[in-house]
Design a protein around this motif. Structure first.
Motif, PDB file in Angstrom:
ATOM      1  N   GLY A  88       8.072  -1.940 -10.692  1.00 57.72           N
ATOM      2  CA  GLY A  88       8.555  -2.360  -9.427  1.00 57.72           C
ATOM      3  C   GLY A  88       8.652  -1.065  -8.651  1.00 57.72           C
ATOM      4  O   GLY A  88       8.250  -1.132  -7.388  1.00 57.72           O
ATOM      5  N   ASN A  89       9.049   0.084  -9.137  1.00 60.23           N
ATOM      6  CA  ASN A  89       9.081   1.252  -8.321  1.00 60.23           C
ATOM      7  C   ASN A  89       7.665   1.458  -8.010  1.00 60.23           C
ATOM      8  O   ASN A  89       7.260   2.291  -6.846  1.00 60.23           O
ATOM      9  N   LEU A  90       6.965   1.624  -8.909  1.00 57.86           N
ATOM     10  CA  LEU A  90       5.273   2.116  -8.669  1.00 57.86           C
ATOM     11  C   LEU A  90       4.759   1.399  -7.518  1.00 57.86           C
ATOM     12  O   LEU A  90       4.069   1.816  -6.903  1.00 57.86           O
ATOM     13  N   ALA A  91       5.130  -0.189  -7.823  1.00 55.07           N
ATOM     14  CA  ALA A  91       4.214  -0.956  -6.402  1.00 55.07           C
ATOM     15  C   ALA A  91       4.654  -0.643  -5.349  1.00 55.07           C
ATOM     16  O   ALA A  91       4.109  -0.486  -4.311  1.00 55.07           O
ATOM     17  N   HIS A  92       6.052  -0.595  -5.215  1.00 56.43           N
ATOM     18  CA  HIS A  92       6.908  -0.197  -3.844  1.00 56.43           C
ATOM     19  C   HIS A  92       6.146   1.290  -3.232  1.00 56.43           C
ATOM     20  O   HIS A  92       5.689   1.218  -2.213  1.00 56.43           O
ATOM     21  N   PHE A  93       6.345   1.960  -4.004  1.00 58.37           N
ATOM     22  CA  PHE A  93       5.819   3.592  -3.766  1.00 58.37           C
ATOM     23  C   PHE A  93       4.393   3.468  -3.512  1.00 58.37           C
ATOM     24  O   PHE A  93       3.865   4.343  -2.379  1.00 58.37           O
ATOM     25  N   MET A  94       3.633   2.956  -4.207  1.00 56.86           N
ATOM     26  CA  MET A  94       2.140   3.051  -4.141  1.00 56.86           C
ATOM     27  C   MET A  94       1.617   2.412  -2.944  1.00 56.86           C
ATOM     28  O   MET A  94       1.030   2.964  -2.098  1.00 56.86           O
ATOM     29  N   ILE A  95       2.048   0.996  -2.812  1.00 56.66           N
ATOM     30  CA  ILE A  95       1.590   0.206  -1.706  1.00 56.66           C
ATOM     31  C   ILE A  95       2.172   1.102  -0.291  1.00 56.66           C
ATOM     32  O   ILE A  95       1.334   0.992   0.619  1.00 56.66           O
ATOM     33  N   ALA A  96       3.366   1.477  -0.072  1.00 54.98           N
ATOM     34  CA  ALA A  96       3.906   1.744   1.056  1.00 54.98           C
ATOM     35  C   ALA A  96       3.088   3.481   1.169  1.00 54.98           C
ATOM     36  O   ALA A  96       2.719   3.584   2.465  1.00 54.98           O
ATOM     37  N   ALA A  97       2.685   4.070   0.031  1.00 58.18           N
ATOM     38  CA  ALA A  97       2.058   5.401   0.310  1.00 58.18           C
ATOM     39  C   ALA A  97       0.929   5.053   0.931  1.00 58.18           C
ATOM     40  O   ALA A  97       0.213   5.763   1.777  1.00 58.18           O
ATOM     41  N   LEU A  98       0.102   4.259   0.339  1.00 52.08           N
ATOM     42  CA  LEU A  98      -1.210   3.851   0.871  1.00 52.08           C
ATOM     43  C   LEU A  98      -1.277   3.348   2.382  1.00 52.08           C
ATOM     44  O   LEU A  98      -2.126   3.737   3.087  1.00 52.08           O
ATOM     45  N   ALA A  99      -0.387   2.589   2.587  1.00 51.33           N
ATOM     46  CA  ALA A  99      -0.170   2.265   4.178  1.00 51.33           C
ATOM     47  C   ALA A  99       0.143   3.422   5.015  1.00 51.33           C
ATOM     48  O   ALA A  99      -0.397   3.413   6.019  1.00 51.33           O
ATOM     49  N   LEU A 100       1.111   4.183   4.480  1.00 52.32           N
ATOM     50  CA  LEU A 100       1.342   5.320   5.499  1.00 52.32           C
ATOM     51  C   LEU A 100       0.128   6.253   5.606  1.00 52.32           C
ATOM     52  O   LEU A 100       0.001   6.679   6.473  1.00 52.32           O
ATOM     53  N   ILE A 101      -0.639   6.478   4.360  1.00 54.26           N
ATOM     54  CA  ILE A 101      -1.435   7.392   4.469  1.00 54.26           C
ATOM     55  C   ILE A 101      -2.700   6.813   5.407  1.00 54.26           C
ATOM     56  O   ILE A 101      -3.321   7.565   6.327  1.00 54.26           O
ATOM     57  N   LYS A 102      -3.116   5.671   5.406  1.00 53.13           N
ATOM     58  CA  LYS A 102      -3.811   4.782   6.436  1.00 53.13           C
ATOM     59  C   LYS A 102      -3.259   5.039   7.914  1.00 53.13           C
ATOM     60  O   LYS A 102      -4.150   5.430   8.732  1.00 53.13           O
TER      61      LYS A 102
END
Length: 132
Positions: A75-89
């Protein structure tokens, strides 16, 4: 890796963010130049962050990684990874973006990497002999 420290730090970061979004949604949306129902969406986002903070805080004493506490780690991995990719974009698309957006991106990338490490490795068990 010391997952207790990781879970505690992520709980504090998410908890503070969640409380700010829950109690000051109109002020934050005005500061960000958002209009309409954005204050309600920020409040719902704050509730989500606060819920994750409570989850991480209560799970901090558990052994996390490998097969242990898999739902918490994924759950933490999904949250932080998806948000990190969106913020990087977003930050790459708009290189002159606001400094706090870069800070948020950095925080999310660090947490995504740490939770990825926790998820894909086995935790080190404490092999100290029991005191009698």
């Amino acid at each position: 890796m010391n997952t207790k420290l990781l879970m505690s730090v992520s709980a504090v970061v998410l908890g503070v963010t969640g409380l700010c979004l829950s109690f000051f949604p109109e002020e934050i949306s005005n500061h960000l130049g958002m209009t309409g129902a954005s204050a309600i969406l920020l409040q719902v986002l704050g509730a989500l962050y606060f819920g994750f903070a409570i989850l991480n805080w209560t799970a901090k004493a558990n052994l996390i990684g490998g097969i242990y506490s898999k739902p918490v780690a994924v759950g933490n991995l999904a949250h932080f990874m998806i948000a990190a990719l969106a913020l990087i974009k977003l930050t790459v698309k708009d290189a002159g973006s606001l400094p706090y957006l870069w800070v948020a991106t950095l925080i999310y990338v660090v947490f995504a990497l740490l939770f990825g490490y926790v998820f894909f490795t086995s935790p080190a068990l404490n092999n100290k002999p029991a005191k009698v």
